[in-house]
Design a protein around this motif. Structure first.
Motif, short mmCIF file in Angstrom:
data_model
loop_
_atom_site.label_atom_id
_atom_site.label_comp_id
_atom_site.label_asym_id
_atom_site.label_seq_id
_atom_site.Cartn_x
_atom_site.Cartn_y
_atom_site.Cartn_z
N ASP A 64 0.83 -1.20 0.00
CA ASP A 64 0.00 0.00 0.00
C ASP A 64 0.87 1.26 0.00
O ASP A 64 0.58 2.21 -0.70
N ARG A 65 1.95 1.24 0.77
CA ARG A 65 2.82 2.40 0.84
C ARG A 65 3.49 2.63 -0.52
O ARG A 65 3.62 3.76 -0.97
N ASN A 68 0.93 4.13 -2.91
CA ASN A 68 0.70 5.54 -2.60
C ASN A 68 1.84 6.40 -3.10
O ASN A 68 1.63 7.49 -3.64
N LYS A 69 3.06 5.91 -2.96
CA LYS A 69 4.22 6.66 -3.43
C LYS A 69 4.18 6.80 -4.95
O LYS A 69 4.47 7.87 -5.49
N GLU A 71 1.49 6.76 -6.85
CA GLU A 71 0.41 7.68 -7.21
C GLU A 71 0.82 9.13 -6.98
O GLU A 71 0.51 10.01 -7.79
N ARG A 72 1.54 9.41 -5.89
CA ARG A 72 2.03 10.78 -5.65
C ARG A 72 3.02 11.20 -6.73
O ARG A 72 2.98 12.33 -7.21
#
Length: 156
Positions: A64-65, A68-69, A71-72
């Motif tokens: 998940d992390r 998220n990275k 996507e950022r």
């Protein structure tokens, strides 16, 4: 033509496997940890540390992390592409379309920047003069004090 930033090699986020969040604090595990403390405290402590640092806790979910990275990073790349397409890219103001107004605006901004530098220099000189005045007053005050004579008895 596709850019590397447009290509999503991991597939859409909706289709990726997302494991269900699983809590490591089940009632049975809590009872086992408490029993471990009752029987012999190092056992309870070991069970507690295992529970806290196990990879089953939600804060350790690396997938998940990473997503998220990614996507950022994708969002930042899109913002940068938009800036480049606009032509400004933050290095100068965009054109208004009226050349006379653009020249007036740039001249006014240049003049304001010069005035700002002059004002900062003025404030610096003012602070220096005030500091010098305070220092001179301090030195004058200490020079006028009578020096202790060697005949006077020492206090202490």
């Amino acid at each position: 033509m596709a850019n590397a930033a447009d290509y999503n090699r991991w597939g859409p986020t909706q289709q990726r496997y997302q494991p269900a969040p699983r809590s490591s604090w089940s009632p049975g595990w809590i009872l086992l940890t408490v029993a471990g403390f009752i029987v012999w405290w190092p056992i309870g402590l070991a069970l507690l540390f295992y529970t806290l640092w196990s990879r089953n806790m939600g804060c350790w979910d690396r997938g998940d992390r990473f997503s998220n990275k990614m996507e950022r990073m994708q969002y930042k790349m899109e913002r940068m592409r938009e800036r480049m397409d606009r032509g400004g890219f933050g290095f100068g103001p965009p054109s208004s379309g009226n050349r006379a107004f653009d020249e007036y605006r740039s001249e006014t901004l240049r003049r304001l920047e010069e005035e700002q530098v002059q004002f900062k220099d003025f404030l610096e000189r003012l602070r220096h003069a005030k500091d010098k005045e305070e220092f001179d007053a301090f030195m004058a005050q200490h020079r006028t004090k009578p020096a202790a004579s060697p005949d006077a008895p020492q206090q202490g």
